[in-house]
Write a protein that holds these residues in place. Structure first.
Motif, mmCIF file in Angstrom:
data_model
loop_
_atom_site.group_PDB
_atom_site.id
_atom_site.type_symbol
_atom_site.label_atom_id
_atom_site.label_comp_id
_atom_site.label_asym_id
_atom_site.label_seq_id
_atom_site.Cartn_x
_atom_site.Cartn_y
_atom_site.Cartn_z
ATOM 1 N N ILE A 297 18.050 12.185 39.421
ATOM 2 C CA ILE A 297 16.918 12.845 40.774
ATOM 3 C C ILE A 297 18.094 12.753 42.026
ATOM 4 O O ILE A 297 17.982 13.058 42.877
ATOM 5 C CB ILE A 297 15.993 14.204 40.591
ATOM 6 N N ARG A 298 16.933 11.219 41.837
ATOM 7 C CA ARG A 298 17.307 10.555 42.980
ATOM 8 C C ARG A 298 18.501 10.178 43.043
ATOM 9 O O ARG A 298 19.277 10.684 44.542
ATOM 10 C CB ARG A 298 16.584 9.164 43.289
ATOM 11 N N ASP C 74 11.887 11.573 35.111
ATOM 12 C CA ASP C 74 13.293 11.714 34.800
ATOM 13 C C ASP C 74 14.671 10.142 35.381
ATOM 14 O O ASP C 74 15.015 10.257 34.780
ATOM 15 C CB ASP C 74 13.322 12.232 36.345
ATOM 16 N N LEU C 75 13.526 9.305 36.158
ATOM 17 C CA LEU C 75 13.824 7.986 36.295
ATOM 18 C C LEU C 75 14.709 7.313 35.188
ATOM 19 O O LEU C 75 15.526 7.508 34.657
ATOM 20 C CB LEU C 75 13.283 7.192 37.880
ATOM 21 N N HIS C 76 14.094 7.291 33.981
ATOM 22 C CA HIS C 76 14.110 6.269 32.671
ATOM 23 C C HIS C 76 14.861 7.120 32.360
ATOM 24 O O HIS C 76 15.761 6.737 31.468
ATOM 25 C CB HIS C 76 12.620 6.574 32.587
ATOM 26 N N ARG C 81 19.824 8.228 28.856
ATOM 27 C CA ARG C 81 21.313 8.961 29.146
ATOM 28 C C ARG C 81 21.993 8.021 29.542
ATOM 29 O O ARG C 81 23.410 8.440 28.788
ATOM 30 C CB ARG C 81 21.162 10.358 29.905
ATOM 31 N N ALA C 82 22.187 7.009 30.608
ATOM 32 C CA ALA C 82 23.885 6.221 31.207
ATOM 33 C C ALA C 82 24.112 5.319 30.191
ATOM 34 O O ALA C 82 24.845 5.295 29.754
ATOM 35 C CB ALA C 82 22.904 5.734 32.294
ATOM 36 N N GLN C 83 22.653 4.841 29.317
ATOM 37 C CA GLN C 83 23.052 3.388 28.627
ATOM 38 C C GLN C 83 23.250 4.146 27.249
ATOM 39 O O GLN C 83 24.337 2.892 26.514
ATOM 40 C CB GLN C 83 22.416 2.562 29.197
ATOM 41 N N LEU D 127 8.012 5.714 40.282
ATOM 42 C CA LEU D 127 9.136 6.508 39.838
ATOM 43 C C LEU D 127 9.608 5.729 38.819
ATOM 44 O O LEU D 127 10.123 5.744 37.894
ATOM 45 C CB LEU D 127 10.180 6.388 40.555
ATOM 46 N N GLU D 128 9.381 4.209 39.303
ATOM 47 C CA GLU D 128 9.321 3.015 38.461
ATOM 48 C C GLU D 128 8.844 3.112 37.116
ATOM 49 O O GLU D 128 9.061 2.089 35.592
ATOM 50 C CB GLU D 128 9.694 1.613 38.850
#
Lengths: 392, 83, 221, 322
Positions: A297-298, C74-76, C81-83, D127-128
């Protein structure tokens, strides 16, 4: 640029889909152009006013009767000079002269040939002025607008002024004030005080008003009070008051415009909101794809906000540049009359370029904040698109 | 696409440099000095700034009505606002 | 590699609850090739989406490489998904305003830092999918088979462990479908875990070792 | 209507602030929802929707932080420009003190920026992490920010509508000059002692940051901020103006002094607030990133370096101290 994949992709996306941004960019440029043209004009005029106010005497003394400014007797000078702290009282003779058709006017300013300081300034201002010759016969210096007016009406060398007594007074044009000074001198006629009095119908023992200096500015308030109590029909204006009056006048004029602009901006914000919601929702599938292949999203927020920022920056630079060219290179036709009033003789006024941080940052701030704020929610709502959209 | 980007940047910097050139080449000292001197001569602040009562009339100065030449324009209000 | 336990996916519509997936338990090992079969609407795509982290389950547990992905922020999840995941979509899902090469490098943008590396990986992927000759052509002008190959290249560009295919041959003729199966075989030989959702009978008998799983009304049969 | 409200910059400023306020309102609703309904391990649609909404809040806060930062500079610039309209004011100092709202307003602006910085740091690590561990803290912090912004907004309206353009205000020399022997310095210090404390605290602060003493960093930062304020106004400022009687925190932001004030105050507030953020993050949430300490050390050092170099340059040029 080549080293950052994100920026690479951003430019790719932005330029391939520039059509989405074209309309908003064009409208943005137009809005920024208008706003900055108006602000440029007002700030340049303010700058010139500051210059000319800097050369003014500290006080102007007028005589007011029935709300109207009337001439005052020269003897007032002596009374004023008796007040302690007052220095250098000078007389002013000025007034409007309406030409034959009574529609156009010029401002006649009489100058005192005893005043050393103004004589020196005059010599510097108009080259080849032989003061002796100028001051001791019927001569005048005319501004650019006056000169053109007279020429059009077949008075290339001089003019027969009609005095209030019904007599004609022939005055020849001795020279012209350089047209770079049109902002101040377009409607102006400079002549010796005695001559001006005759044409304006002022008695020999009277003047229009007086100016005086008070070198010690701690005394300003008390001296202003003292002078005001000398006569019942006296009015004392301080330089500070004049400064504020002008400041307020231009704030008012550009403020009204700014208000109109803000209303336009509010409408534009709504349009932007709609437009970007629409554009973005047409990209829903593509965004879903990006999310599916691993964009967070970011990342999407960043991509989309960069797009908006790019639109804002590009339109800001172009809009401000066009406004600069319009105002300071092409002498802002049409718009400048809003600030000068329509009563002047036909004029071509060159403004001194003034681009200050205040104006530039105001334009940028109000535009960027409104723009980005209005696309923020559409941007977010597209950025949180579910990646499964790509599978539908 | 990078090419378009550079093109855009170039156009924008062209704009900016034109303005900076104009701004810095402008003889400010001369202009301000002559304005200063003129206001020393006439002892009045800026003057080509009419905000008088005849203003509205002059802005739309096509004053003769072709059909009724004698008719007064409605924006001639100077007799109302006598100064 | 992929472990699914008691997975449910339902949608609340009015009073009724519609189950897209119900009580799914499935284990897929590393390097395995699994074909999800079933008529359309049987929940293949939904299951595929949940495995790939594109969709979220309503309950249950999905583990990939020992990591539960069903409740990742979401970030993870995007990083995952990307990797780890490469997806080939039913309609290829290419971005029509970009060229093949630009389409292929899209998955690398958020994870890569260096454009040179991105270009190397893109070239390698294009070579693998043998689409290098159409690298700078707009994808809207490619034929169906070529689009499919671009999609394959995009799926493998970030060197993922898992390749998911959603009805990959639905828009292809027989010849191109066979070619696609060849590329899948190649990916399988490279050690990728491949999951294919399809109802195409061509996938019933793959020329390499594979497992067929049947889905019916959201349940494993 | 006050003539202050006619000024273009004031209009632009107030409109921008109102836009930000509306955005804050938009972000407040999801935040309250998060406070009430956040259950990370739930699989409900509502929870997933909330996770998305949280991004809206974050985007809005990021945007507001950036704009507020520039608006602070713009605010100082604007009140500086207003000094023409307010009798007696020579620079922003006079205009700020034109009524009782000015100083609190300025303080609130700095405070809001600091709390927002805190929020953004928390958000980054939130977030991380793998399960949004700080979501609730963040939301409460946001509500606190909202309250601060409401107060700021009220102060702002009060401030701009209550500037009396007929009343004479004091200029900076009257506000900051020594009045009849009264000592303006805090804690009863004299000038030399204060300057010694200034450098001492700088040293302590740097050491505390490098050695990761959180509590020490916090106290020394706050003390350093206070001492620095007085040192700049009463000591270093005089070297900027090259005039021993000119004591003013605002005049140095004017063009005559090459806008150095923005750099001086910016590096001071930036450095101190980042070191405070580091200390608070570490002691409350166990987040410890060395980049914060490095930036903070850098900023504070730049600040001290600028201040010192004005004195040194003056000494070398004129051979005496002021």
């Amino acid at each position: 640029m080549r080293s950052s994949p994100f920026l690479y992709f951003f430019t790719l996306q932005f330029f391939r889909e520039y059509k989405n941004h074209l309309a908003t960019t064009v409208i943005s440029i137009a809005l920024i152009f208008l706003l900055s043209a108006v602000l440029f004009i007002s700030s340049s005029i303010k700058y010139s006013i500051d210059i000319s106010l800097g050369a003014q005497a500290d006080f102007v003394v007028e005589r007011v009767r029935g709300g109207k400014k009337v001439d005052l007797p020269i003897e007032w000078i002596d009374t004023l000079l008796e007040t302690r702290g007052v220095q250098k009282v000078t007389t002013r003779v000025h007034g409007r002269y309406f030409f034959e058709d009574k529609r156009e006017w010029a401002l006649i300013v009489g100058i005192d040939f005893m005043d050393e300081q103004s004589n020196r300034a005059l010599e510097k201002l108009v080259e080849s002025v032989d003061l002796e010759k100028f001051l001791f016969s019927s001569n005048m210096l005319v501004g650019d607008g006056v000169q053109r007016y007279l020429k059009e009406h077949f008075y290339p060398k001089g003019y027969n002024f009609l005095t209030p007594d019904g007599k004609y007074k022939k005055v020849s044009i001795f020279g012209t004030i350089p047209n770079s000074l049109n902002l101040m001198s377009n409607n102006m006629i400079i002549m010796p005080q005695e001559l001006a009095k005759e044409i304006l119908g002022i008695k020999k023992s009277m003047v229009t008003d007086l100016t005086l200096n008070v070198p010690n500015d701690n005394l300003w308030d008390s001296i202003s009070d003292k002078i005001a109590s000398l006569y019942y029909d006296i009015r004392v204006l301080t330089k500070r008051e004049m400064q504020k009056a002008y400041e307020n006048m231009y704030n008012y004029k550009s403020g009204v415009f700014l208000m109109l602009f803000l209303i336009t901006m509010a409408t534009f914000v709504l349009i932007l909101y709609q437009r970007y919601s629409m554009v973005f929702s047409s990209q829903r599938r593509n965004i879903g794809l990006l999310r599916a292949v691993g964009w967070s999203i970011r990342d999407i927020l960043k991509l989309k906000l960069y797009e908006s920022l790019m639109v804002v920056l590009v339109s800001y630079v172009i809009g401000v540049s066009l406004a600069y060219l319009y105002v300071f290179v092409f002498d802002s036709p049409v718009l400048i009359d809003m600030f000068l009033g329509g009563e002047n003789l036909d004029h071509k006024i060159k403004l001194i370029p003034v681009v200050d941080f205040g104006v530039l940052s105001s334009i940028f701030l109000i535009y960027t904040v409104a723009f980005i704020a209005s696309v923020l929610i559409p941007t977010w709502s597209i950025a949180v698109t579910d990646p499964k959209e790509a599978m539908l | 696409m990078i090419r378009e980007f550079y093109l855009l940047v170039m156009v924008l910097s062209l704009f900016l440099s034109a303005i900076i050139a104009h701004y810095s080449l402008f003889d400010r000292l001369e202009a301000t000095n002559s304005q200063l001197e003129l206001s020393r001569v006439v002892k009045m602040p800026l003057l080509a700034l009419s905000v008088g009562y005849l203003e509205s009339q002059k802005l739309f100065d096509d004053d003769s009505n072709t059909i009724y030449p004698q008719m007064q324009e409605i924006d001639r209000m100077d007799f109302v606002y006598e100064k | 590699m992929i472990t699914i336990e008691a997975l449910q996916r339902y949608f609340d519509g009015g009073d009724e609850r519609f189950y897209a997936l119900k009580d799914i338990d499935l284990h897929i090992g590393r390097g395995e090739c699994v074909v999800l079969k079933g008529v359309s609407g049987s929940g293949k795509t939904t299951l595929l989406g949940i495995i790939g982290g594109l969709d979220k389950p309503s309950s249950g547990k999905v583990m990939v490489d020992g990591e539960p992905i069903s409740k990742l922020p979401d970030l993870h999840l995007s990083n995952f998904r990307a990797q780890k995941i490469g997806i080939i979509f039913q309609h290829y899902n290419l971005m029509d305003h970009l060229t093949s090469r630009e389409n292929i490098l899209v998955p690398l943008i958020p994870v890569a830092n260096d454009m040179h590396r991105v270009e190397e990986m893109t070239d390698a992927a294009m070579k693998l999918a043998s689409i290098s000759h159409k690298a700078d052509m707009q994808t809207s002008r490619l034929s169906g088979g070529e689009k499919q190959r671009v999609a394959i290249a995009r799926a493998v560009v970030s060197d993922p462990d898992i390749i998911l295919c959603d009805e990959p041959t639905a828009n292809l003729d027989r010849e191109n479908s066979l070619k696609f199966i060849e590329s899948i075989q190649m990916l399988h030989q490279l050690g990728k875990t491949v999951v294919i959702a399809t109802h195409d009978p061509l996938f019933d008998d793959l020329p390499f070792k594979s497992r067929v799983v049947h889905l019916e009304d959201g349940r494993l049969v | 209507m006050s003539e202050i409200l006619l000024n273009n910059q004031v209009i632009v400023y107030l409109v921008s602030e109102s836009i930000l306020f509306v955005l804050m309102l938009i972000a407040l609703l999801p935040t309250i929802k998060i406070v009430i309904k956040w259950k990370f391990y739930s699989f409900s649609q509502e929870q997933f929707a909330l996770e998305k909404r949280a991004y809206l809040v974050a985007t809005i806060v990021d945007f507001i932080f950036v704009v507020k930062f520039f608006l602070l500079i713009y605010f100082v610039f604007t009140i500086d420009a207003l000094s023409i309209l307010v009798p007696g004011a020579m620079c922003a100092a006079g205009v700020v003190s034109a009524n009782d709202y000015g100083m609190p307003l300025l303080f609130f602006k700095l405070l809001i920026l600091f709390v927002m910085l805190l929020w953004m740091t928390l958000h980054r690590y939130d977030l991380e992490a793998k399960e949004y561990p700080f979501m609730r803290y963040k939301s409460w912090l946001f509500i606190a920010i909202f309250v601060l912004v409401v107060v700021e907004m009220l102060l702002e309206i009060g401030y701009f509508t209550h500037i009396d353009t007929r009343r004479v205000v004091s200029c900076c020399s009257a506000l900051f000059g020594q009045l009849e022997g009264a000592n303006p310095l805090p804690f009863g210090l004299d000038m030399l002692k204060m300057i010694i404390r200034f450098y001492l605290l700088y040293f302590v602060n740097i050491v505390a940051l490098i050695a990761r003493y959180r509590a020490l960093t916090m106290t020394s930062s706050i003390l350093f901020l206070i001492i620095s304020y007085y040192s700049v106004v009463y000591f270093f400022g005089t070297y900027v103006y090259e005039l021993p009687t000119h004591k003013c925190p605002f005049c140095m932001m004017q063009k005559e002094y090459y806008f150095i004030g923005y750099l001086v105050w910016g590096s001071l507030f930036g450095g101190v607030s980042i070191s405070l953020v580091w200390a608070i993050m570490g002691s409350l949430f166990g987040i410890d990133k060395s980049i914060y300490r490095n930036i903070s050390v850098l900023f504070i050092s730049i600040f001290v370096l600028i201040c010192t170099s004005y004195v040194v340059v003056y000494y070398f040029r004129n051979g005496v101290f002021l």
